[in-house]
Design an enzyme around this catalytic site. Structure first.
Site, PDB file in Angstrom:
ATOM      1  N   HIS A 164       4.002  30.823 -44.856  1.00  8.52           N
ATOM      2  CA  HIS A 164       2.595  30.433 -44.880  1.00  8.52           C
ATOM      3  C   HIS A 164       1.940  30.954 -46.154  1.00  8.52           C
ATOM      4  O   HIS A 164       2.086  32.135 -46.502  1.00  8.52           O
ATOM      5  CB  HIS A 164       1.880  30.978 -43.650  1.00  8.52           C
ATOM      6  CG  HIS A 164       2.302  30.306 -42.376  1.00  8.52           C
ATOM      7  ND1 HIS A 164       2.428  30.970 -41.173  1.00  8.52           N
ATOM      8  CD2 HIS A 164       2.651  29.023 -42.119  1.00  8.52           C
ATOM      9  CE1 HIS A 164       2.820  30.118 -40.243  1.00  8.52           C
ATOM     10  NE2 HIS A 164       2.967  28.935 -40.788  1.00  8.52           N
ATOM     11  N   GLU A 167      -0.182  34.104 -46.470  1.00 10.58           N
ATOM     12  CA  GLU A 167       0.516  35.324 -46.058  1.00 10.58           C
ATOM     13  C   GLU A 167       1.415  35.836 -47.186  1.00 10.58           C
ATOM     14  O   GLU A 167       2.464  36.427 -46.955  1.00 10.58           O
ATOM     15  CB  GLU A 167       1.327  35.037 -44.784  1.00 10.58           C
ATOM     16  CG  GLU A 167       0.440  34.606 -43.615  1.00 10.58           C
ATOM     17  CD  GLU A 167       1.215  34.165 -42.379  1.00 10.58           C
ATOM     18  OE1 GLU A 167       2.457  34.308 -42.366  1.00 10.58           O
ATOM     19  OE2 GLU A 167       0.576  33.664 -41.434  1.00 10.58           O
ATOM     20  N   HIS A 310       5.885  37.363 -41.428  1.00  8.16           N
ATOM     21  CA  HIS A 310       4.578  36.717 -41.429  1.00  8.16           C
ATOM     22  C   HIS A 310       3.508  37.799 -41.334  1.00  8.16           C
ATOM     23  O   HIS A 310       3.810  38.990 -41.240  1.00  8.16           O
ATOM     24  CB  HIS A 310       4.461  35.763 -40.238  1.00  8.16           C
ATOM     25  CG  HIS A 310       5.320  34.537 -40.337  1.00  8.16           C
ATOM     26  ND1 HIS A 310       4.813  33.295 -40.644  1.00  8.16           N
ATOM     27  CD2 HIS A 310       6.660  34.357 -40.161  1.00  8.16           C
ATOM     28  CE1 HIS A 310       5.789  32.404 -40.658  1.00  8.16           C
ATOM     29  NE2 HIS A 310       6.923  33.028 -40.367  1.00  8.16           N
ATOM     30  N   GLU A 369       5.299  39.892 -37.405  1.00 10.21           N
ATOM     31  CA  GLU A 369       3.891  39.709 -37.772  1.00 10.21           C
ATOM     32  C   GLU A 369       3.372  41.037 -38.326  1.00 10.21           C
ATOM     33  O   GLU A 369       2.963  41.923 -37.594  1.00 10.21           O
ATOM     34  CB  GLU A 369       3.072  39.262 -36.562  1.00 10.21           C
ATOM     35  CG  GLU A 369       3.459  37.904 -36.005  1.00 10.21           C
ATOM     36  CD  GLU A 369       3.026  36.735 -36.895  1.00 10.21           C
ATOM     37  OE1 GLU A 369       2.291  36.979 -37.880  1.00 10.21           O
ATOM     38  OE2 GLU A 369       3.425  35.597 -36.605  1.00 10.21           O
TER      39      GLU A 369
END
Length: 399
Positions: A164, A167, A310, A369
């Site tokens: 992404h 990110e 991420h 994450e």
């Protein structure tokens, strides 16, 4: 003083960081610049030389930051500058860098884009000849997607970042780890209590630091009228020139919703029907070259374990529709213990890279994450995020 040809993405701040001088020094050396805040690719500017043992403090610098950049203990740096208040560094003041200090290649204190990554990978491959540098293909805009391999063990591990676009700090995490790991291997050092050469001999690691280079460039630099997707990007972004929240690739497709793991279910779950900043799954699985390149790499290499980095949430996702191996949860709990993150059994999500890897190979895969907050996470958060994620990276290379 020497001349420098401006490249796409250059700013005065980035150049000052790169060459260890103050922004004002560059401005003063270039009176011909009508607007110093706007550098044009191909423009020739003057870069003043700095003393070989001097560093000019930049706005936002701390003594800790500088010690990391030059790989010198803070105590030595403070001792070399007895008249400097470590708690009150002043932009523009010069610090003496102790002899033998070596500037860290990967700069973790400023915007980090495709240009920085490719330059750093070239420098790292020269400094550490045991690194194997290649690429896995190209982005929509033709940028090569680098792949670097380190290690010679039987366990085959894959790390990737920046699926992404907003990110992009995950790229910095991977690049910093690569440099720290290579340095520790070369000097028989340790990472989080583990001998680096043990990790090197135990596992072979393939890193793709930036899956989505076009998107990262868009987030960091915006778009100009000469961009081939200029009109479309503005339309997809509702007319806004602020692309800081953009997750997708340059064609407005979310690369982590592109995999043939119940892709049709994810398409029905999403409410986004066309290209945009996030959540558009595309017209079919693996239509985007960046997602396809990662899938082909995985098929060709047959990894034992994969980690997709991420942001944000400080969570570890380890399962997919009960197709994961029975040991996945225990490994996730070890990763959680090493990082302080939370291992989460995720439901209601499909078509991601980790999902497809587990479904395709029935092997362990994780989505990490990293960090906490709102994307894009500020680069000032990097030190604290890295110290926690480092535990996951080291644990992933162990038996």
């Amino acid at each position: 003083m020497y001349t420098y040809v401006v490249r796409k993405g250059d700013t005065l701040y980035r150049l000052a960081r790169r060459f260890g001088i103050h922004v004002n020094s560059i401005v003063n050396a270039n009176p011909q610049l009508e607007n110093p805040n706007v550098l044009v690719p191909g423009q020739v500017i003057n870069i003043p030389e700095r003393g070989s043992n001097l560093y000019v403090v930049q706005p936002g610098d701390t003594l800790y930051d500088i010690s990391i950049r030059f790989q010198v203990p803070m105590e030595q740096l403070a001792a070399a500058n007895p008249d400097v208040d470590p708690a009150m560094l002043i932009p523009g003041q010069s610090l003496i860098i102790p002899p033998g200090a070596e500037l860290q290649i990967v700069d973790t204190m400023t915007d980090y884009g495709y240009m920085e990554m490719t330059e750093d990978l070239e420098q790292l491959s020269r400094k550490y000849p045991f690194l194997e540098l290649t690429d896995i293909g190209s982005s929509v805009m033709g940028k090569r997607i680098p792949l670097v391999k380190i290690g010679q063990g039987r366990k085959k591990v894959h790390f990737n970042g920046s699926f992404h676009a907003n990110e992009w700090i995950t790229t910095v995490l991977l690049m910093r780890f690569l440099e720290d790991y290579a340095e520790a291997v070369m000097h028989d050092g340790v990472l989080r209590g583990e001998r680096a050469r043990y990790l090197y001999n135990n596992a072979s690691l393939w890193i793709v630091p930036m899956v989505n280079p076009d998107g990262v460039e868009l987030v960091q630099e915006g778009v100009t009228s000469d961009h081939p997707y200029y009109r479309s990007l503005l339309e997809w972004n509702e007319g806004s020139f602020d692309f800081s929240s953009w997750k997708a690739n340059i064609r407005g497709v979310d690369l982590n919703d592109q995999y043939p793991a119940h892709w049709e279910v994810e398409r029905g779950r999403r409410v986004v029907l066309g290209p945009g900043p996030r959540d558009y799954v595309g017209t079919a699985p693996l239509t985007e070259p960046e997602a396809l390149a990662i899938a082909q790499l995985s098929q060709n290499t047959q990894f034992d374990e994969v980690y997709a980095f991420h942001t944000q949430g400080e969570e570890i996702y380890w399962n997919y529709r009960d197709l994961e191996p029975p040991e996945s949860e225990q490994i996730a709990l070890r990763l959680a213990e090493a990082s302080g993150y939370r291992a989460v059994k995720l439901t209601g999500s499909d078509a991601g890279y980790k999902d497809w890897f587990i479904q395709e190979f029935r092997r362990t895969g994780f989505t990490i994450e990293a960090g906490i907050g709102r994307n894009p996470l500020p680069i000032t958060d990097f030190p604290s995020i890295y110290q926690r994620v480092l535990g996951i990276m080291v644990e992933g290379l162990k038996a």
